[in-house]
Design a protein around this motif. Structure first.
Motif, PDB file in Angstrom:
ATOM      1  N   ALA A 110      13.121 -25.891  20.817  1.00  0.00           N
ATOM      2  CA  ALA A 110      13.490 -26.871  19.133  1.00  0.00           C
ATOM      3  C   ALA A 110      12.097 -26.540  17.727  1.00  0.00           C
ATOM      4  N   GLU A 111      10.820 -25.723  18.489  1.00  0.00           N
ATOM      5  CA  GLU A 111      10.228 -24.771  17.562  1.00  0.00           C
ATOM      6  C   GLU A 111      10.706 -24.155  17.331  1.00  0.00           C
ATOM      7  N   ILE A 169      13.404 -25.295  14.688  1.00  0.00           N
ATOM      8  CA  ILE A 169      13.225 -25.566  13.620  1.00  0.00           C
ATOM      9  C   ILE A 169      12.654 -24.476  12.788  1.00  0.00           C
ATOM     10  N   LEU A 203       4.645 -28.265  14.308  1.00  0.00           N
ATOM     11  CA  LEU A 203       5.766 -27.805  14.520  1.00  0.00           C
ATOM     12  C   LEU A 203       5.819 -28.552  15.685  1.00  0.00           C
ATOM     13  N   THR A 204       5.193 -28.465  16.600  1.00  0.00           N
ATOM     14  CA  THR A 204       5.350 -28.814  18.431  1.00  0.00           C
ATOM     15  C   THR A 204       5.394 -30.131  17.854  1.00  0.00           C
ATOM     16  N   LEU A 224       7.024 -32.348  15.744  1.00  0.00           N
ATOM     17  CA  LEU A 224       8.231 -32.411  15.459  1.00  0.00           C
ATOM     18  C   LEU A 224       9.746 -31.700  16.996  1.00  0.00           C
ATOM     19  N   ALA A 225       9.637 -30.367  17.313  1.00  0.00           N
ATOM     20  CA  ALA A 225       9.745 -30.472  18.434  1.00  0.00           C
ATOM     21  C   ALA A 225       9.694 -31.158  19.210  1.00  0.00           C
TER      22      ALA A 225
END
Lengths: 327, 327
Positions: free
Chosen positions: A274-275, A278, B299-300, B302-303
């Protein structure tokens, strides 16, 4: 064409309606191809948002290996074995070398003939439509469609060849690398960096000369490897064309999934994926905003000043970053 | 190590001091390799800013072609011919396949032996140091150093092979494609897309069998091409090892430069190159800012929300773009 009713499509896909599943994947593909501001982009975003609450259940299994090793046959018998256990199965056949996409490919129908009329199986071919980037973007969303549609297992099979295999397989929770005896596969696979990405090895065509040796060699390598992270990667001999060893493969896939869940590895892999996703979307958005600018604050205006010696490219990038971010 | 006095180095480089030129190129290379926040990055930016007002004069000539065609020999005799006319010359030998960089390579000294002690010639080898990206970033800045140092012509020669040749040659105002008879080069070059990038063709080893035919074939192709944009691409036969045809090559290069300046093509090419460079620097900066974030807005974080189904990747990219741009 009227704008699609995305929530309704997602509801119908969740009830297992094949046409809704196919339509959602098409929306994803078209949206990835569309330019910013296009209606297709809005549809893609609507699909992504509507799917989010219904994803995360499916076990995503990638299958890769050199051409001629029997990937298609293995995928087909794997579908049969999973269906025999009553599990719902999705298949994404990803072909980075083909310009053809869609669910109605003749090749699919022939190849997956026995599963084509099974309501518990969704089969979809995806292709590049001209740029591999598009495929890399569309595939994770297509996986989410199949996940939301209630698939217990989604098989991602790479058709064709190339290093893109490695990228595409990076979408999977569990990666199966298929080899066959007498193809010099060990060396080839090692060169392509394909051994490192395997969670499970299959030695297909295990009735051929040299198969036992290939299995022994790989098992020896894996024992030296020492079960990195607590998972000693199994080597499963199969004869996919006769269905032999396929139940062992299913058991190996389930064991890997259970091990990942027990130690938190599946969650870690999904977060890392996912990182990447995104970050790629964010950078693409910045690139698109840069393309939308014009005049002196736009890229061309800055480039003209660099060529005139009034500005250096790093200073220009400062100005551009400021403009794009609205500061 | 004390921080360099960049304005002083640029002043000395402009006076033609070889050590200052070499030091500036090293600062550029180190800066490109350095992480954000590193002192090397600040030096790179200082060099870029100090160079800007002093660039844009040099004629940048890229030389490319299949291995064995005589690129190194042609570069060397071209240096000699330009020096005989009193012009200052810079040479960047770019080797995407070599890990070695710097100005003191034995290969250079031997190869360019006759020019090594000439104060009107700057010779520099550049290599990847592990990633081709670094080379692509450092090369335009290294060109600016040689430009500011008063070089009338800068020759960029690609050593080694690969598609990177095309990328590196995209730095040039004028691109020379070297071919030789009897190598099946025509077909190979066409495959690699190398014919399209040529502004001037050289058929080297023109004393060999088949050379006249290769020259005729190419001239015929170019006449059919019809002089796209008003420039009919010349085909120059040379025997570089004996210096034959090199004055014709110099004349062809000058003619191409004059044509570009007359129709505004050189400016157009330079603006397009600056656009690519600024955009690449901007995107790298965004990537680096993303990497600096941590916690729930990073980022992490959000992931993790995407994996939990609370957010889709496009929504996550919205949040990330907002955070990175400070909105």
């Amino acid at each position: 064409m009227p704008r699609p009713d995305v929530p309704d499509l997602v509801e119908r896909a969740r009830r297992g309606e094949a046409r809704a599943v196919a339509r959602l994947i098409s929306l994803v593909e078209n949206g990835v191809e569309a330019g910013a501001g296009d209606a297709g982009t809005a549809d893609l975003r609507a699909v992504a948002a509507a799917l989010a609450p219904h994803t995360g259940r499916a076990h995503v299994v990638g299958l890769t290996g050199p051409p001629g090793v029997g990937k298609s046959t293995s995928t087909s018998v794997l579908v049969g074995a999973l269906r025999a256990q009553g599990r719902r199965v999705g298949v994404l056949a990803v072909d980075p070398s083909s310009p053809f996409s869609g669910g109605a490919l003749l090749g699919d129908r022939v190849r997956m003939g026995e599963h084509a009329t099974d309501e518990g199986v969704f089969i979809r071919s995806m292709a590049t439509r001209g740029h591999l980037g598009g495929l890399a973007w569309a595939t994770p969303q297509a996986l989410r469609v199949l996940d939301a549609a209630g698939c217990d297992v989604v098989l991602v099979e790479t058709v064709g060849v190339g290093q893109s295999e490695v990228e595409v397989v990076a979408l999977a929770d569990t990666t199966v690398v298929l080899l066959a005896p007498g193809m010099g596969d060990g060396v080839q696979a090692a060169k392509a960096g394909i051994l490192e990405i395997a969670d499970v090895f299959v030695v297909n065509k295990a009735d051929r000369d040299g198969a036992a040796q290939t299995v022994r060699d790989l098992r020896h390598m894996m024992s030296l490897d020492g079960g990195a992270g607590g998972w000693e990667r199994p080597v499963v001999p199969t004869v996919a064309a006769r269905g032999e060893g396929v139940d062992d493969l299913v058991a190996a896939l389930d064991a890997h999934r259970d091990w990942m869940d027990a130690v938190g590895e599946r969650r870690r892999r999904r977060i890392a994926r996912a990182e990447s996703e995104i970050q790629a979307i964010t950078l693409e958005r910045v690139r698109s905003r840069i393309g939308d600018l014009s005049g002196g604050s736009g890229l061309t205006g800055l480039a003209e000043r660099v060529v005139a010696g009034e500005l250096d490219p790093y200073g220009a990038a400062d100005e551009l970053a400021g403009t794009v971010s609205g500061r």
